[in-house]
Design a protein around this motif. Structure first.
Motif, PDB file in Angstrom:
ATOM      1  N   ASN B  44     -48.209  86.088 -38.603  1.00 55.59           N
ATOM      2  CA  ASN B  44     -48.199  85.127 -39.713  1.00 55.59           C
ATOM      3  C   ASN B  44     -46.827  84.485 -39.777  1.00 55.59           C
ATOM      4  O   ASN B  44     -45.815  85.171 -39.748  1.00 55.59           O
ATOM      5  CB  ASN B  44     -48.480  85.820 -41.043  1.00 55.59           C
ATOM      6  CG  ASN B  44     -49.902  86.339 -41.131  1.00 55.59           C
ATOM      7  OD1 ASN B  44     -50.126  87.517 -41.351  1.00 55.59           O
ATOM      8  ND2 ASN B  44     -50.860  85.460 -40.938  1.00 55.59           N
ATOM      9  N   SER B  49     -49.668  76.961 -36.907  1.00 55.04           N
ATOM     10  CA  SER B  49     -50.225  75.814 -37.628  1.00 55.04           C
ATOM     11  C   SER B  49     -49.267  74.638 -37.602  1.00 55.04           C
ATOM     12  O   SER B  49     -49.682  73.482 -37.507  1.00 55.04           O
ATOM     13  CB  SER B  49     -50.520  76.198 -39.076  1.00 55.04           C
ATOM     14  OG  SER B  49     -51.475  77.223 -39.119  1.00 55.04           O
ATOM     15  N   THR B  50     -47.984  74.937 -37.671  1.00 56.51           N
ATOM     16  CA  THR B  50     -47.007  73.861 -37.649  1.00 56.51           C
ATOM     17  C   THR B  50     -47.122  73.066 -36.347  1.00 56.51           C
ATOM     18  O   THR B  50     -47.133  71.833 -36.360  1.00 56.51           O
ATOM     19  CB  THR B  50     -45.589  74.440 -37.793  1.00 56.51           C
ATOM     20  OG1 THR B  50     -45.555  75.240 -38.971  1.00 56.51           O
ATOM     21  CG2 THR B  50     -44.560  73.351 -37.895  1.00 56.51           C
TER      22      THR B  50
HETATM   23  N1  LIG Z   1     -44.520  72.278 -45.408  1.00 62.21           N
HETATM   24  C1  LIG Z   1     -43.683  73.307 -45.177  1.00 62.21           C
HETATM   25  N2  LIG Z   1     -42.498  73.365 -45.831  1.00 62.21           N
HETATM   26  C2  LIG Z   1     -41.641  74.390 -45.609  1.00 62.21           C
HETATM   27  N3  LIG Z   1     -41.871  75.401 -44.756  1.00 62.21           N
HETATM   28  C3  LIG Z   1     -43.028  75.407 -44.074  1.00 62.21           C
HETATM   29  C4  LIG Z   1     -43.997  74.364 -44.271  1.00 62.21           C
HETATM   30  N4  LIG Z   1     -45.063  74.619 -43.474  1.00 62.21           N
HETATM   31  C5  LIG Z   1     -44.764  75.769 -42.824  1.00 62.21           C
HETATM   32  N5  LIG Z   1     -43.542  76.248 -43.180  1.00 62.21           N
HETATM   33  C6  LIG Z   1     -42.880  77.444 -42.658  1.00 62.21           C
HETATM   34  O1  LIG Z   1     -42.923  77.387 -41.268  1.00 62.21           O
HETATM   35  C7  LIG Z   1     -43.168  78.662 -40.697  1.00 62.21           C
HETATM   36  C8  LIG Z   1     -44.395  78.593 -39.800  1.00 62.21           C
HETATM   37  O2  LIG Z   1     -45.573  78.400 -40.579  1.00 62.21           O
HETATM   38  P1  LIG Z   1     -47.009  78.206 -39.950  1.00 62.21           P
HETATM   39  O3  LIG Z   1     -47.916  77.799 -41.033  1.00 62.21           O
HETATM   40  O4  LIG Z   1     -46.909  77.314 -38.771  1.00 62.21           O
HETATM   41  O5  LIG Z   1     -47.351  79.695 -39.472  1.00 62.21           O
HETATM   42  P2  LIG Z   1     -48.652  80.218 -38.748  1.00 62.21           P
HETATM   43  O6  LIG Z   1     -48.206  80.705 -37.434  1.00 62.21           O
HETATM   44  O7  LIG Z   1     -49.714  79.201 -38.775  1.00 62.21           O
HETATM   45  O8  LIG Z   1     -49.033  81.463 -39.680  1.00 62.21           O
HETATM   46  P3  LIG Z   1     -50.470  82.024 -40.177  1.00 62.21           P
HETATM   47  O9  LIG Z   1     -50.962  82.914 -39.116  1.00 62.21           O
HETATM   48  O10 LIG Z   1     -50.145  82.797 -41.415  1.00 62.21           O
HETATM   49  O11 LIG Z   1     -51.350  80.836 -40.419  1.00 62.21           O
HETATM   50  C9  LIG Z   1     -43.332  79.614 -41.879  1.00 62.21           C
HETATM   51  O12 LIG Z   1     -42.101  80.261 -42.073  1.00 62.21           O
HETATM   52  C10 LIG Z   1     -43.631  78.714 -43.035  1.00 62.21           C
HETATM   53  O13 LIG Z   1     -43.148  79.280 -44.237  1.00 62.21           O
END
Ligand SMILES: Nc1ncnc2c1ncn2[C@@H]1O[C@H](COP(=O)(O)OP(=O)(O)OP(=O)(O)O)[C@@H](O)[C@H]1O
Ligand SMILES: Nc1ncnc2c1ncn2[C@@H]1O[C@H](COP(=O)(O)OP(=O)(O)OP(=O)(O)O)[C@@H](O)[C@H]1O
Ligand SMILES: [Mg+2]
Ligand SMILES: [Mg+2]
Lengths: 320, 503, 271, 320
Positions: B44, B49-50
């Motif tokens: 996580n 997702s980013t």
């Molecule tokens: N709009 C935003 N503003 C600030 N920080 C963000 C934003 N979107 C994501 N982050 C930060 O970027 C990092 C990566 O987030 P992301 O959503 O890409 O994780 P993920 O790998 O998709 O996780 P998960 O498995 O929980 O979906 C995290 O630390 C998150 O808090």
């Protein structure tokens, strides 16, 4: 941590939290002092505080309501009703204490109606309080058929005119109410519940917060604060005016929002609201002192609100 | 510089992305080939997702290069990305509940006649899309009236409603049950056969091993490694992902069950019209009672009724006394805790601090005689929970919304642990949570049970229910199909009851 | 049948007295009188008149929200064959059967002359005004003209104070900015009473004199008891209301009435 | 399906969708007819339509804004500015067409300012439009120093006073604007985007909707609608009043909310808003016809708003 460094830390924290808005207040004061040397005087600051009292107290109540993500547009009308209830109590021959009690009770009841309609019938508070704004405003005029009512009780009128320990009583009232609301909001579980519920209503319900009761209580606080504003206003004017407090709700909302209270709920402080109210008060007073014509005052006031809110939003974004 | 073979459709090179001071991606790379399913695996908050949102044109990369089909790819917005041949199913449901399924699927692409929307054609087209994907959904229904699973399917239909060279699926199965997931897997197989590249994100290891051709592991926004599915094992992947080895996923029970102990909670004939009927079960201290069923079988509704959120008929006994909770406050006061299914909506106040969230349900325990909050005691207790659950947070004052999904879930758990519940309801406690965090949560559940807490564990993941529960209640369309224990606890029997093939 | 009256506001003692006098006279004359309140909104006044036309009243009495804008309402009524009488505020651009009203400009001149008298023809004075209301503008213009005749007198500040609360703040702030002010003219009783409070609060009772306009009971009492309130220009809404109804009755009976029926304001000073 | 049964189905759907609010409207009409036989006349209905026109048109614009989950409190001030701009154009010697064009442009610009501040600077629309409400109100008074301005152009004043094909021109204007807004909202992609954005802003962004541009456009629509209201009002009054349209924004909001537009955004229709505006118009007219004193009118109006919204909320809950 030593006492001193703790104080220092608190100061820095305050600066960080209220930086944007404090800046606006200080800038306004500097500009006005520069344009009119009489602005910067103890007497004038007393004037400002007294003039802003009515809006500030209503804004304390409004802060609670906005914190919950609701709005109370009936505040201006409650201010008028309160004055009229007081006047009618005296006309009826009651003394100061019972008249005051009945007036505050009336404020609480009007707030309760707003709260019950919002919390129990699930109507949006905006529309509930637009409606009660009209209802309460209509009610003000019933006893006197629209005419103002004189207030002959000397204790009541003393509130608005006399001093205590060298400070006008009105200022004492504002100070005490500020402290009470500030402590209630920041130091008690009640205040915490308001923050949490405003932040996420659903989560609050699941965590055992009785959201309906909280909402009704908070609308009652707003009603009582407005009633106290009404007492002050009518005591300053020696009379209950049927158009008293007209559109003060907008000033109260502006004060709260200027002070950083978020209309989405969950965010806000009494300190911020007080600063917001002072900005409005300083602006009105300063422009009067400079003999700015009325229409320009409207324009400048709007611009200052925009700039101050914008500075605040920017400061908060930068902090992230 | 993009020395790609014609086989490569998408190439990501040295992409970084920061949100203010948070660096979500640092020098990310990825090479996706036609006709293959490429899974992104990471904890996580790893940045999956980013990365996908950058591809979709929602975010702009801070730096780095992306090539699609050998040409530089820089979408300015989602419409741009779609036009360039990219389709995406977002992790968060991005639907509008006041519009119909058809209106959502074809949003911004409505068929028009003389400039006006042709509503008949809209329905026809949406129906065709849904039928083509084989989804069991009525396109004229308002999205607000659908279950979460159905909404997820609509989301998929919306994402796949136009021709694409690359399809991105960000945790599409997190709220699907197995049968609905099968529909999705069929769709993916068809996409593959057409030569479409699929980027797939999931935390469910079994499904990843089954679907993927390539697997890329990322950690803390950085690229770790890419593997052919046939060359790796689940264990290796987890080790790469969390940075340490994990021998088991479901920790064993640490104590013996006492089947003759008196139940702490017994439910008799609980009924709520149109949602569930004649629900009866009981649970003893220290027991983990699993609740399995397909999504929509009504498990959450039963728990909501138990918790005082909704009215229901029937009798509930708590520690032998009949009770009828009219609000969660009453349920909490008696010692029931409820980790709800949707942490963002019902669990957390995202704008407020970790500390405030943790003490939220136990606030009255930290209230002094005059109503003042005893903040020192409160902070000490919250800090203890943060330590016990190993919540990764900068401080107690950090806004909970800025934590990663798994840590947010742990905050919700911590909140209920602080109320010292006798009965703890866990509704999908590991949804969307990475394997590492899942294991932490399982350990906590075991520990609680060992301390005597009765646990109602609702899950749509069969392995989880099997791995954790002492007994399992299987629900099907609002009624209990069976209560299973011992040797009956096997996948076949449970699925048979859950799908209603056996009664 | 009957008389329809559309009044500017009912949140002002002047109009309350006017309405009361009209009702009393209507009762005495045994004619039906319906009153609607425009609440200072010209659009509402027009709607009120339209509704009177539908109801079929014989005569309409209007105290216009605005002299010019009221033309639409008057024309509508005349087109429907209903005669119109204006009270207090005259109508521009449309002819009415009769107008009954105070001469506000003359009243303002009288206020200025009174101010000059109590201040011995010298000193700095301030004005609280309400610039969007024509009758008030006339008063203030009259006041200015009278003051201009005295070379040693000067108007140093003009601020708007529509409600009593606003007037109080405006007066306080003007006194703060110009501590040498010796006179304040309030466009109405509310403004003057508020100014008197501000003078007292600033401790300037011996220095500043206040003059008001309207002359309702509260203000007259203040003139009698409060030395700061040296006088008030007195309008006579009771006469105005009585005369309006009398005229309406005559018009309905087909009698001719004078087109202008001015009511001269008085000057009220301490007994 | 045959033509007829399709019509029937449409009727039933309308009844289901607008049942609560239609009921309130019908009930009001029945009560008033019963109490005053003159209420039920063609002339009176024309009156009601003309009287309600200004608020209805502003409410069409407001519906768009509320649909997005925003609010526009500056509408009343824009109404006043529009009239004054028109009057000044004529004072400047311009003809009808250029004056009208400049007036509508002024409305669009004022709306654009609201939209840009909300969408680009991310300030809450409530506070933005509270501020611009003051700014625009102040601006109205600048050309004439607070005095009303006569409008001497006969085409302009004809709008408010003349008829066309037997119907007052005002009613034609309302009808046309209703149709335009209704079709734009329910039949075009633009309208669909407004629903989508109001319902779920995030989803709208993901679907590739340029939310900022949409928001600015919609505030501009609100500004233009308010400007048209201002044209009608000033033409009915032969003059531009500086206090014109004061607090009409609240009536416009009430009309939209009565008509089922949700203040949370994403839900609402022009048909509903029209019905809501008619309720307000019927209520004002009916109480005038019955000679209800002004204060009681305020109270009754508030009560009717509460009851109508409550009926509507209940009807919607029952449907689920
Ligand atoms: N709009 C935003 N503003 C600030 N920080 C963000 C934003 N979107 C994501 N982050 C930060 O970027 C990092 C990566 O987030 P992301 O959503 O890409 O994780 P993920 O790998 O998709 O996780 P998960 O498995 O929980 O979906 C995290 O630390 C998150 O808090
Ligand atoms: N957000 C919602 N809005 C409207 N109806 C819903 C919503 N969520 C669920 N429902 C309805 O409630 C019923 C049960 O839904 P839900 O999917 O929550 O069941 P469940 O057994 O609790 O499943 P799970 O816990 O696996 O999500 C379904 O009929 C569904 O249509
Ligand atoms: Mg993700
Ligand atoms: Mg569920």
């Amino acid at each position: 941590m030593t006492q001193q460094s703790e104080l220092q830390a608190a100061f820095l924290r305050a600066l960080k939290q209220y930086g944007g808005i404090l800046l606006s207040l200080v800038m306004l004061c500097v500009i006005f002092s520069f344009l009119n040397p009489r602005f910067m005087s103890v007497v004038n600051f007393m004037n400002i505080l007294q003039q802003v009292a009515v809006v500030a107290i209503a804004a304390f109540g409004m802060t609670w309501v906005i914190l919950l993500g609701e709005i109370d547009l009936s505040v201006g009308s409650i201010i008028a009703v309160a004055g009229m209830v007081g006047a009618q109590c005296f006309a009826f021959g009651l003394g100061f204490a019972p008249a005051l009690a009945i007036t505050l009770l009336a404020g609480a009841l009007m707030g309760m109606l707003n709260g019950v309609l919002t919390a129990k019938l699930l109507l949006p508070s905006f529309i509930v309080t637009v409606a009660t704004m009209g209802i309460y405003r209509g009610m003000v005029s019933l006893p006197t058929n629209g005419a103002p009512a004189m207030i002959e009780n000397s204790t009541w009128t003393a509130i608005g005119t006399e001093s205590f320990l060298g400070l006008p009583i009105i200022i004492w009232v504002v100070a005490v109410l500020f402290l009470v609301n500030h402590i209630l909001l920041s130091k008690t579980s009640f205040g915490r519940r308001a923050y949490l519920t405003g932040g996420n209503r659903e989560a609050a319900v699941y965590s055992g917060i009785k959201v309906d009761r909280l909402k009704i209580t908070i609308f009652m606080i707003s009603g009582v604060m407005a009633a106290i504003s009404g007492v002050l206003l009518s005591s300053r004017l020696f009379s209950a005016q049927t158009n008293a407090g007209m559109s003060y709700e907008l000033d109260a909302i502006a004060a709260a929002v200027l002070g950083g209270t978020s209309l989405a709920g969950g965010v806000g402080t009494m300190v911020g609201t007080l600063i917001g109210a002072l900005i409005i008060g300083v602006m009105n007073n300063g422009m009067n002192m400079l003999s700015v014509p009325y229409f320009y005052q409207l324009i400048v006031k709007g611009l200052v609100i925009l700039i101050a809110v914008w500075l605040d939003v920017r400061a908060k974004q930068a902090k992230r | 510089m993009f020395g790609s073979t014609s086989d490569t459709i998408l190439e990501i090179d040295n992409v970084t992305k920061s949100f203010g001071q948070v660096a979500a991606l640092k020098g990310m790379r990825l090479k996706v080939r036609r006709g293959r399913v490429h899974t992104l695996l990471g904890e996580n908050g790893a940045g999956k997702s980013t990365l996908m949102k950058i591809l979709a044109g929602v975010h702009e990369a801070t730096s780095g290069e992306i090539a699609l089909d050998g040409r530089p790819y820089q979408p300015r917005n989602p419409q741009d990305a779609a036009a360039l041949g990219l389709a995406i199913v977002f992790q968060e449901l991005s639907l509008c509940s006041n519009l119909t399924v058809a209106e959502n699927i074809l949003a911004t692409r409505e068929p028009r006649r003389f400039g006006f929307i042709n509503d008949k054609e809209l329905v026809v087209r949406a129906r065709a899309i849904v039928a083509d994907l084989g989804l069991p959904i009525d396109v004229s229904e308002k999205v607000g009236n659908l279950s979460i699973a159905q909404r997820q399917l609509v989301e998929i239909a919306k994402g796949l409603s136009h021709e694409a060279k690359v399809v991105i699926l960000d945790e599409p199965t997190s709220s699907l049950s197995d049968s609905e997931a099968e529909i999705l897997f069929d769709i993916i197989a068809r996409l593959k056969s057409r030569g479409v590249a699929v980027i797939y994100i999931s935390h469910r290891m079994e499904e990843i091993m089954r679907l993927s051709d390539d697997i890329t592991v990322i950690r803390d926004g950085e690229y770790v490694s890419t593997h052919d599915r046939d060359d790796v094992t689940i264990e290796t992947l987890i080790a790469l992902m969390v940075g340490r080895r994990m021998d088991e996923i479901y920790p064993p029970a640490a104590h013996e069950q006492k089947p003759d102990a008196t139940p702490v909670l017994s439910v008799d004939d609980l009924t709520r019209d149109g949602e569930f009927e004649n629900i009866s079960f009981d649970i003893r201290p220290g027991e983990i009672l699993g609740f399995f069923g397909l999504v929509g079988s009504g498990r959450s509704e039963v728990m909501n009724a138990l918790f005082g959120m909704r009215a229901a008929t029937g009798t509930v006994r708590f520690e032998g006394q009949p009770v009828r909770f009219r609000s969660p406050a009453e349920a909490i006061a008696r010692g029931i805790g409820f980790v709800t299914e949707n942490r963002k909506e019902e669990g957390l106040v995202l704008s407020h601090s970790v500390g405030w969230n943790i003490s939220m349900a136990a606030l009255s325990d930290f209230t002094g005689p005059l109503g003042f909050t005893r903040s020192r005691a409160e902070r000490t207790a919250a800090a203890q929970e943060v330590g016990r659950l190993a919540i990764k947070t900068h401080s107690l004052d950090t806004p909970s919304g800025s934590l990663s999904g798994g840590n947010q879930q742990k905050i919700v758990l911590a909140k209920w642990l602080l109320t010292r519940p006798k009965v703890l309801i866990l509704d999908e406690p590991t949804r969307g949570v990475d394997v590492g965090a899942k294991f932490e949560i399982y350990k906590i559940i075991r520990q609680l049970a060992a301390e005597g807490t009765a646990i109602l564990l609702i899950s749509s993941e069969l392995p989880e229910v099997l791995g954790m529960s002492d007994r399992v209640v299987v629900m099907h369309e609002g009624v209990i199909g069976a209560t299973l224990s011992g040797a009956e606890l096997n996948p076949e029997t449970i699925m048979a009851h859950a799908t209603g093939f056996k009664s | 049948d009957g008389i329809g009256a559309s009044l500017l506001t009912q949140q002002h003692p002047f109009y309350i007295e006017l309405a009361d006098a009209m009702k009393a006279e209507a009762e005495a004359k045994n004619v039906k009188l319906e009153v609607s309140i425009a609440n200072q909104d010209l659009n509402k006044q027009l709607a009120d008149v339209e509704d009177f036309i539908v109801k079929g009243v014989d005569v309409i009495v209007i105290s216009p929200v605005d002299s010019q804008g009221v033309r639409a309402a008057i024309e509508k009524a005349e087109k429907a064959g209903i005669k119109v009488i204006t009270v207090d505020v005259p109508a521009n651009g449309a002819t009415v059967t009769s107008h009954i009203g105070t001469d506000n400009f003359t009243g303002g001149v009288k206020a200025g002359e009174l101010m000059a008298k109590v201040l011995d023809n010298k000193g700095k004075v301030a004005v609280i005004d309400y610039p969007t209301v024509q009758s008030v503008v006339n008063r203030v213009n009259g006041f200015k003209e009278a003051i201009a005749k005295h070379p040693d007198m000067e108007i140093v500040a003009i601020q708007t104070g529509i409600t009593r609360a606003e007037a109080l703040a405006a007066a306080q702030n003007m006194l703060q900015a110009n501590p040498d002010i010796t006179g304040i003219f309030g466009f109405g009783d509310d403004a003057a009473l508020a100014a008197a409070v501000a003078v007292k609060a600033a401790g300037l009772e011996s220095q500043v004199k206040v003059i008001g306009f309207d002359g309702m009971k509260e203000a007259r009492d203040a003139v009698d008891t409060n030395p700061v309130m040296v006088g008030v220009i007195q309008q006579f809404p009771d006469q105005m209301g009585k005369q309006a109804v009398d005229t309406a009755v005559k018009v309905a009976a087909g009698e001719t009435v004078p087109a202008e029926q001015p009511i001269v304001p008085g000057v009220y000073t301490a007994k």
